[in-house]
Design a protein around this motif. Structure first.
Motif, short mmCIF file in Angstrom:
data_model
loop_
_atom_site.label_atom_id
_atom_site.label_comp_id
_atom_site.label_asym_id
_atom_site.label_seq_id
_atom_site.Cartn_x
_atom_site.Cartn_y
_atom_site.Cartn_z
N PRO A 111 0.82 -1.22 0.03
CA PRO A 111 0.15 -0.04 -0.04
C PRO A 111 0.78 1.05 -0.02
CG PRO A 111 -0.98 -1.64 1.52
CD PRO A 111 0.24 -2.12 1.11
N LEU A 112 1.94 1.39 0.63
CA LEU A 112 2.60 2.57 0.72
C LEU A 112 3.34 2.83 -0.51
CD1 LEU A 112 3.68 4.82 2.71
CD2 LEU A 112 5.60 3.14 3.23
N VAL A 113 4.02 1.66 -1.23
CA VAL A 113 4.31 2.01 -2.31
C VAL A 113 3.38 2.47 -3.58
CG1 VAL A 113 5.67 0.90 -4.23
CG2 VAL A 113 6.32 0.22 -1.82
N ALA A 114 2.24 1.89 -3.37
CA ALA A 114 1.20 2.19 -4.40
C ALA A 114 0.65 3.68 -3.94
CB ALA A 114 0.07 1.24 -4.18
N ILE A 115 0.53 4.13 -3.10
CA ILE A 115 0.23 5.36 -2.61
C ILE A 115 1.31 6.53 -3.10
CG2 ILE A 115 -0.52 7.01 -0.77
CD1 ILE A 115 -1.73 4.59 0.63
N LEU B 74 0.98 12.14 -9.42
CA LEU B 74 -0.10 13.33 -9.24
C LEU B 74 0.76 14.67 -9.24
CD1 LEU B 74 -3.05 14.50 -8.94
CD2 LEU B 74 -2.31 14.48 -6.32
N VAL B 75 1.74 14.85 -8.56
CA VAL B 75 2.71 16.03 -8.26
C VAL B 75 3.43 16.51 -9.31
CG1 VAL B 75 4.43 17.02 -7.13
CG2 VAL B 75 2.75 15.76 -5.77
N PHE C 228 -7.78 26.52 -7.13
CA PHE C 228 -9.22 26.21 -6.68
C PHE C 228 -9.79 25.07 -7.50
CE2 PHE C 228 -9.64 30.30 -4.41
CZ PHE C 228 -10.06 29.94 -3.28
N TYR C 229 -9.72 25.27 -8.93
CA TYR C 229 -10.05 24.25 -9.97
C TYR C 229 -9.58 22.77 -9.62
CZ TYR C 229 -10.75 21.85 -14.32
OH TYR C 229 -11.01 21.00 -15.43
N TRP C 230 -8.29 22.61 -9.65
CA TRP C 230 -7.67 21.36 -9.52
C TRP C 230 -7.97 20.73 -8.04
CZ3 TRP C 230 -6.68 18.41 -13.18
CH2 TRP C 230 -6.40 18.80 -14.60
N ALA C 231 -8.02 21.64 -6.90
CA ALA C 231 -8.36 20.94 -5.50
C ALA C 231 -9.93 20.71 -5.79
CB ALA C 231 -8.41 22.17 -4.67
N THR C 232 -10.72 21.26 -6.29
CA THR C 232 -12.34 20.71 -6.48
C THR C 232 -12.14 19.55 -7.42
OG1 THR C 232 -12.98 23.14 -6.28
CG2 THR C 232 -14.37 21.65 -7.10
N SER D 74 -3.22 14.29 -18.70
CA SER D 74 -2.35 13.60 -17.84
C SER D 74 -2.83 13.77 -16.35
CB SER D 74 -0.71 13.81 -18.01
OG SER D 74 -0.40 13.44 -19.43
N ALA D 75 -2.80 15.22 -15.97
CA ALA D 75 -3.07 15.64 -14.72
C ALA D 75 -4.38 15.16 -14.08
CB ALA D 75 -3.24 17.16 -14.69
N ALA D 76 -5.40 15.25 -15.23
CA ALA D 76 -6.61 14.86 -14.69
C ALA D 76 -6.60 13.06 -14.54
CB ALA D 76 -7.72 14.84 -16.02
N GLY D 77 -5.83 12.53 -15.31
CA GLY D 77 -5.60 11.04 -15.24
C GLY D 77 -4.96 10.52 -13.73
N MET D 78 -4.09 11.58 -13.32
CA MET D 78 -3.50 11.01 -12.01
C MET D 78 -4.17 11.67 -10.93
SD MET D 78 -1.10 9.30 -12.75
CE MET D 78 -0.55 9.20 -11.09
N VAL D 79 -4.99 12.74 -11.28
CA VAL D 79 -6.13 13.11 -10.13
C VAL D 79 -6.97 12.00 -9.88
CG1 VAL D 79 -8.18 14.53 -9.49
CG2 VAL D 79 -5.62 15.64 -10.57
N SER D 80 -7.60 11.16 -10.99
CA SER D 80 -8.38 10.10 -10.86
C SER D 80 -7.81 9.02 -9.98
CB SER D 80 -8.78 9.71 -12.10
OG SER D 80 -9.75 8.58 -12.30
#
Length: 255
Positions: free
Chosen positions: A45-49, A56-57, A138-142, A76-82
């Motif tokens: 789990p730690l490696v996956a997270i 994401l970053v 604000f957009y990406w946090a939302t 790419s950003a939207a995918g990593m947020v997902s």
């Protein structure tokens, strides 16, 4: 971030809301679901997270550094947020034992707070007015909060309510159409209609991905998270190449 940097004006860096936008959005939500599950099954789990967080970053840094809307950078950003949004919801449920209903309520409040703070600061929630660094933040946090919320809602219907993956697909397919109908027939505000539909794309995408990947004993097709993730990624790449060539998604900046 210094106030001057927060208020720095930038070109609009989000897609135009077309059919292509909704198709890619649903695809990214599905891939986020199965990719998260795949990583948790393959690694500790730690490696996956950690992998999800680094991805994401890195993707968000590229998005914030971009001077304009670039399809592959944005998606790419939207995918990593997902992926990471799914991980957050799953870790809190599995690791801490928080029920999906509780998570749905908590994430709903988080989304509401972000919308309230965004509107109080900028007096608009329109994605076509994201022309400052602060609005982009604000957009990406939302977006991240809506992904976590959508994950909890999808698992609530499929698992807690025991409706199954396929029934959940049907429910959310209907739900995503309701804001558009309300906008056209009842005069629902266009911005509200957009965000309501946007939130529903997450449980819709996650439900169809789980249906494809999930074991037959759980009502899925048993294709596995790895193959479904791979096929989804290929579909996303093909769609992003298409919109890049068509130059879709460069709206006029608004004030």
């Amino acid at each position: 971030m210094p106030r001057a940097a927060q208020l720095e004006r930038v070109a609009t860096k989000v897609p135009e809301i077309t059919a292509s936008f909704w198709v890619i959005k649903v695809l990214t939500t599905g891939v986020g679901e199965t990719a998260s599950d795949y990583l948790f099954h393959q690694f500790a789990p730690l490696v996956a997270i950690s992998t999800g967080l680094i991805g994401l970053v890195s993707a968000l840094i590229a998005q914030f550094r971009a001077r304009r809307y670039i399809p592959w950078v944005y998606w790419s950003a939207a995918g990593m947020v997902s992926v990471f949004g799914t991980m957050v919801a799953d870790v809190v449920h599995v690791g801490l034992g928080v029920p999906y209903l509780t998570l749905t309520i908590v994430y709903s409040l988080a989304v509401a707070v972000l919308f309230a703070a965004w509107y109080a600061s900028e007096r608009t929630l329109s994605i076509h007015t994201i022309v400052t660094r602060r609005r982009e933040s604000f957009y990406w946090a939302t977006v991240l909060a809506t992904f976590a919320l959508g994950t909890a809602v999808g698992d609530l219907t499929a698992k807690t309510m025991q409706l199954g993956f396929l029934a959940s697909v049907g429910i959310f397919a209907v739900a995503i159409a309701l804001p558009a109908i309300a906008h056209r027939a009842l005069g629902l505000n266009a911005i509200a209609a957009f965000w309501l539909a946007y939130i529903v794309t997450r449980p819709l995408g996650a439900s169809y991905a789980d249906w494809f990947a999930g074991p037959t004993s759980d009502g899925g097709l048993g294709l596995g998270t790895g193959p479904v993730t791979l096929v989804g990624l290929v579909a996303i790449v093909a769609a992003v190449v298409y919109v890049t060539k068509r130059q879709v998604g460069v709206p006029e900046a608004a004030n």
